[in-house]
Design a protein around this motif. Structure first.
Motif, PDB file in Angstrom:
ATOM      1  N   PHE A  73       0.841  -1.194   0.000  1.00  9.85           N
ATOM      2  CA  PHE A  73       0.000   0.000   0.000  1.00  9.85           C
ATOM      3  C   PHE A  73       0.878   1.247   0.000  1.00  9.85           C
ATOM      4  N   ARG A  74       0.487   2.229  -0.813  1.00  5.13           N
ATOM      5  CA  ARG A  74       1.208   3.491  -0.896  1.00  5.13           C
ATOM      6  C   ARG A  74       0.211   4.651  -0.867  1.00  5.13           C
ATOM      7  N   HIS A  75       0.757   5.836  -0.631  1.00  2.96           N
ATOM      8  CA  HIS A  75      -0.116   7.016  -0.570  1.00  2.96           C
ATOM      9  C   HIS A  75       0.487   8.131  -1.414  1.00  2.96           C
ATOM     10  N   ALA A  76      -0.247   8.574  -2.448  1.00  4.76           N
ATOM     11  CA  ALA A  76       0.186   9.666  -3.313  1.00  4.76           C
ATOM     12  C   ALA A  76      -0.363  10.978  -2.769  1.00  4.76           C
ATOM     13  N   LEU A  77       0.529  11.898  -2.442  1.00  9.44           N
ATOM     14  CA  LEU A  77       0.112  13.192  -1.897  1.00  9.44           C
ATOM     15  C   LEU A  77      -0.217  14.202  -2.986  1.00  9.44           C
ATOM     16  N   GLN A  78       0.603  14.205  -4.027  1.00  6.50           N
ATOM     17  CA  GLN A  78       0.492  15.252  -5.028  1.00  6.50           C
ATOM     18  C   GLN A  78       0.557  14.654  -6.425  1.00  6.50           C
ATOM     19  N   MET A  79      -0.447  14.981  -7.235  1.00  7.69           N
ATOM     20  CA  MET A  79      -0.488  14.518  -8.606  1.00  7.69           C
ATOM     21  C   MET A  79      -0.031  15.646  -9.535  1.00  7.69           C
ATOM     22  N   LYS A  80       0.135  15.377 -10.820  1.00  6.27           N
ATOM     23  CA  LYS A  80       0.657  16.400 -11.724  1.00  6.27           C
ATOM     24  C   LYS A  80      -0.297  17.581 -11.842  1.00  6.27           C
TER      25      LYS A  80
END
Length: 383
Positions: A278-285
């Motif tokens: 499991f991972r967590h993306a904080l900021q997308m493009k």
């Protein structure tokens, strides 16, 4: 439109149930001074409060609120005289200061402010400066984002580099978002305005782009996008335990959330649950949504003993010892650099090495037209 039982603060507060279950007895003084705070309940640490009272011979009187709007309304009806300290996040402190509800603060009177992560140092974190005067108006406390938690074994990490991930038909029936309408609309607005190329055009308020200040045309496209997304969602979850089960079982492979469930999933794995990446993306493009909770001093506090008490309280709350406990109890990332006293697992769990990502996030704000946003959400729900 928004169920008050499901707010970001109620999510945090859920982690403090045990800590707050025991009564917290304050010492009784013949004529006690008081420090009155309007704050989020999740951040109340009874043992630290009692120690502060014992040291300073005062009584700490907390009052709680669920959201910024509630606190704002309380301050507007005389709260700056009824409260000495108040908490807020995003751009709300600037609004409070413009309306003379806050006073300027002095970082030199709060020694532990020297321990901030670089992103939250006063010369860097401009959100807590008044744009017109440059005056400092508060102290950063905790931070986070409304990002994407995903199973990297089923969703390629590069897919989460864009918000298109949450609207991708390849994951139909395996996506989930919360039932919170403001974050759903603001995130969709980031994608819509990127697609339309309207961010650099003159904005409705004459200021730089803000996903909480949208044109009618942009809102109409947001509504269409959210209606399209409905068919891809397994559900809009109402609480964290539900989302935890959906992600852990594999029924959901990607969901937008505050990283609370991400931390629960990592903790469960360390306690023997099957290993899942499991991972967590904080900021997308296209950007992302972030928040920074703060401590503020109201305009009812004048220079002198009360101001000194307020500074002493804030200094205690942002000390490394207290901030580490805040992170553990409330389950959130802190603005003070705790890496030297934290394990590698804690650094990963609380995103301690990712604080630089806060600089690219759009801070939570008040929708420029709550009525229009609620109408959009009603249409989405009815579709």
């Amino acid at each position: 439109m928004l169920d008050k039982k499901f707010t970001r603060r109620s999510i945090l507060a859920a982690g403090t149930t045990v800590a707050l279950a025991m009564p917290f007895v304050r010492p009784s003084w013949a004529a006690p001074d008081r420090v009155r705070a309007l704050m989020w309940e999740a951040y109340l640490l009874p043992d630290k409060i009692t120690a502060f009272e014992d040291t300073h011979k005062v009584k700490f009187v907390p009052s709680f609120f669920d959201g910024n709007s509630e606190a704002y309304n309380k301050l507007r009806v005389g709260g700056s005289k009824e409260f000495d300290l108040v908490q807020a996040d995003g751009f709300w402190p600037q609004l409070y200061f413009r309306e003379n509800l806050l006073r300027e603060v002095d970082y030199s009177k709060v020694p532990n402010a020297a321990g901030y992560l670089p992103e939250f140092a006063p010369e860097t974190f401009k959100v807590l400066s008044d744009p017109a005067t440059g005056k400092k108006i508060g102290f950063p406390f905790c931070w986070g984002a409304y990002g994407i938690t995903y199973d990297a074994g089923k969703v390629a990490p590069e897919k989460t580099e864009t918000l298109e991930c949450m609207f991708n038909a390849d994951y139909s029936g395996m996506l989930s978002t919360s039932s919170r309408f403001e974050e759903n609309i603001a995130l969709a607005a980031l994608l819509v305005t990127e697609r339309l190329g309207t961010r650099d055009q003159p904005r409705p308020d004459g200021k730089p782009f803000n996903p909480y200040v949208l044109t009618d045309a942009e809102l109409a496209e947001v509504e269409k996008l959210l209606i399209q997304q409905k068919s891809l969602l397994l559900t809009r979850y109402q609480d964290n335990p539900t989302l935890f089960q959906l992600l852990q079982s594999g029924a959901v492979v990607a969901a937008t959330e505050f990283a609370q469930v991400f931390r629960q999933l990592l903790t469960a794995e360390s306690q023997g649950a099957p290993a899942v990446d499991f991972r967590h993306a904080l900021q997308m493009k296209e950007g992302g949504l972030g928040w920074v909770d703060t401590w503020l001093v109201t305009s009812g506090v004048e220079d002198g003993p009360k101001f000194d008490l307020c500074n002493s309280f804030i200094d205690m709350m942002i000390s490394s010892e207290v901030m580490k406990k805040i992170g553990e109890v409330a389950g959130c990332s802190t603005t003070v650099d705790l890496r030297a006293i934290s394990t590698e697992d804690e650094r990963k769990l609380f995103l301690m090495d990712r604080s630089s990502e806060i600089t690219g996030l759009f801070m939570f704000d008040q929708p420029s037209s709550p009525e229009k946003w609620e109408r959009v959400w009603s249409n989405v729900q009815a579709a």
